[in-house]
Design a protein around this motif. Sequence first.
Motif, PDB file in Angstrom:
ATOM      1  N   LYS A   1       0.854  -1.186   0.000  1.00 58.84           N
ATOM      2  CA  LYS A   1       0.000   0.000   0.000  1.00 58.84           C
ATOM      3  C   LYS A   1       0.892   1.239   0.000  1.00 58.84           C
ATOM      4  N   GLN A   2       0.985   1.866  -1.133  1.00 58.72           N
ATOM      5  CA  GLN A   2       1.861   3.026  -1.289  1.00 58.72           C
ATOM      6  C   GLN A   2       1.507   4.128  -0.296  1.00 58.72           C
ATOM      7  N   GLU A   3       0.233   4.383  -0.118  1.00 58.61           N
ATOM      8  CA  GLU A   3      -0.175   5.468   0.782  1.00 58.61           C
ATOM      9  C   GLU A   3       0.144   5.163   2.248  1.00 58.61           C
ATOM     10  N   GLU A   4       0.169   3.885   2.601  1.00 62.52           N
ATOM     11  CA  GLU A   4       0.487   3.491   3.981  1.00 62.52           C
ATOM     12  C   GLU A   4       1.974   3.153   4.134  1.00 62.52           C
ATOM     13  N   LYS A   5       2.660   2.957   3.017  1.00 59.61           N
ATOM     14  CA  LYS A   5       4.091   2.666   2.954  1.00 59.61           C
ATOM     15  C   LYS A   5       4.486   1.383   3.692  1.00 59.61           C
ATOM     16  N   HIS A   6       3.647   0.363   3.544  1.00 54.45           N
ATOM     17  CA  HIS A   6       3.994  -0.956   4.056  1.00 54.45           C
ATOM     18  C   HIS A   6       3.093  -2.007   3.415  1.00 54.45           C
ATOM     19  N   VAL A   7       3.454  -3.256   3.642  1.00 49.53           N
ATOM     20  CA  VAL A   7       2.726  -4.390   3.080  1.00 49.53           C
ATOM     21  C   VAL A   7       1.500  -4.690   3.937  1.00 49.53           C
ATOM     22  N   VAL A   8       0.423  -5.060   3.276  1.00 51.54           N
ATOM     23  CA  VAL A   8      -0.764  -5.527   3.977  1.00 51.54           C
ATOM     24  C   VAL A   8      -1.033  -6.962   3.532  1.00 51.54           C
ATOM     25  N   VAL A   9      -1.676  -7.716   4.414  1.00 48.22           N
ATOM     26  CA  VAL A   9      -1.865  -9.151   4.194  1.00 48.22           C
ATOM     27  C   VAL A   9      -3.344  -9.503   4.230  1.00 48.22           C
ATOM     28  N   ASN A  10      -3.767 -10.306   3.264  1.00 46.95           N
ATOM     29  CA  ASN A  10      -5.105 -10.885   3.288  1.00 46.95           C
ATOM     30  C   ASN A  10      -4.967 -12.264   3.936  1.00 46.95           C
ATOM     31  N   GLU A  11      -5.147 -12.324   5.232  1.00 49.99           N
ATOM     32  CA  GLU A  11      -4.927 -13.573   5.970  1.00 49.99           C
ATOM     33  C   GLU A  11      -5.945 -14.653   5.623  1.00 49.99           C
ATOM     34  N   HIS A  12      -7.064 -14.288   5.059  1.00 51.50           N
ATOM     35  CA  HIS A  12      -8.069 -15.286   4.676  1.00 51.50           C
ATOM     36  C   HIS A  12      -7.595 -16.121   3.487  1.00 51.50           C
ATOM     37  N   ARG A  13      -6.675 -15.582   2.692  1.00 51.25           N
ATOM     38  CA  ARG A  13      -6.176 -16.305   1.520  1.00 51.25           C
ATOM     39  C   ARG A  13      -4.802 -16.932   1.762  1.00 51.25           C
ATOM     40  N   CYS A  14      -4.088 -16.484   2.789  1.00 52.73           N
ATOM     41  CA  CYS A  14      -2.745 -16.979   3.061  1.00 52.73           C
ATOM     42  C   CYS A  14      -2.782 -18.439   3.504  1.00 52.73           C
ATOM     43  N   LYS A  15      -1.887 -19.243   2.918  1.00 52.75           N
ATOM     44  CA  LYS A  15      -1.801 -20.666   3.256  1.00 52.75           C
ATOM     45  C   LYS A  15      -0.676 -20.943   4.236  1.00 52.75           C
ATOM     46  N   GLY A  16       0.071 -19.900   4.616  1.00 53.68           N
ATOM     47  CA  GLY A  16       1.089 -20.045   5.650  1.00 53.68           C
ATOM     48  C   GLY A  16       2.394 -20.655   5.211  1.00 53.68           C
ATOM     49  N   CYS A  17       2.764 -20.512   3.955  1.00 57.85           N
ATOM     50  CA  CYS A  17       4.011 -21.122   3.479  1.00 57.85           C
ATOM     51  C   CYS A  17       5.241 -20.453   4.094  1.00 57.85           C
ATOM     52  N   GLY A  18       5.117 -19.185   4.468  1.00 59.72           N
ATOM     53  CA  GLY A  18       6.214 -18.477   5.120  1.00 59.72           C
ATOM     54  C   GLY A  18       7.271 -17.917   4.190  1.00 59.72           C
ATOM     55  N   LEU A  19       7.068 -18.056   2.894  1.00 60.91           N
ATOM     56  CA  LEU A  19       8.059 -17.561   1.933  1.00 60.91           C
ATOM     57  C   LEU A  19       8.264 -16.054   2.074  1.00 60.91           C
ATOM     58  N   CYS A  20       7.225 -15.318   2.329  1.00 59.16           N
ATOM     59  CA  CYS A  20       7.335 -13.860   2.478  1.00 59.16           C
ATOM     60  C   CYS A  20       8.276 -13.505   3.620  1.00 59.16           C
ATOM     61  N   ALA A  21       8.147 -14.195   4.721  1.00 59.08           N
ATOM     62  CA  ALA A  21       9.013 -13.918   5.875  1.00 59.08           C
ATOM     63  C   ALA A  21      10.450 -14.308   5.582  1.00 59.08           C
ATOM     64  N   THR A  22      10.639 -15.353   4.801  1.00 56.92           N
ATOM     65  CA  THR A  22      11.978 -15.826   4.464  1.00 56.92           C
ATOM     66  C   THR A  22      12.737 -14.826   3.590  1.00 56.92           C
ATOM     67  N   VAL A  23      12.052 -14.208   2.636  1.00 61.70           N
ATOM     68  CA  VAL A  23      12.745 -13.317   1.689  1.00 61.70           C
ATOM     69  C   VAL A  23      12.875 -11.882   2.195  1.00 61.70           C
ATOM     70  N   CYS A  24      12.160 -11.521   3.235  1.00 64.18           N
ATOM     71  CA  CYS A  24      12.181 -10.134   3.720  1.00 64.18           C
ATOM     72  C   CYS A  24      13.554  -9.806   4.324  1.00 64.18           C
ATOM     73  N   PRO A  25      14.282  -8.844   3.728  1.00 61.96           N
ATOM     74  CA  PRO A  25      15.607  -8.511   4.246  1.00 61.96           C
ATOM     75  C   PRO A  25      15.557  -7.770   5.583  1.00 61.96           C
TER      76      PRO A  25
END
Length: 64
Positions: free
Chosen positions: A31-55
Motif C-alpha cells: 500500500k503506497q499510501e500506507e508505505k507498508h505491506v498488507v496481508v489478506n490472511e483469509h487467503r494466506c496458506k502459511g508457506c512463510g516464503l514472504c518472511a523468508t525473503v524479507c531482508p
Amino acid sequence: MYVTVKVEVEKCNGCKLCVLSCPDPNVLAYKQEEKHVVVNEHRCKGCGLCATVCPEEALTVSGN
C-alpha cells in the motif's frame, strides 16, 4: 489451518520482495499510501516464503 501474518510496519522498507515471492497474487499487497505491506490472511496458506525473503525481517508467519 488458521494463519496469522504479522507485519512490523516500522521495519518494512517497501522493497516488495515478499509480494513478488508469494505464490498467491491475492495475499500480499504493498500500500503506497500506507508505505507498508498488507496481508489478506483469509487467503494466506502459511508457506512463510514472504518472511523468508524479507531482508528487514518485517514479517512473521504463525499458524496452527
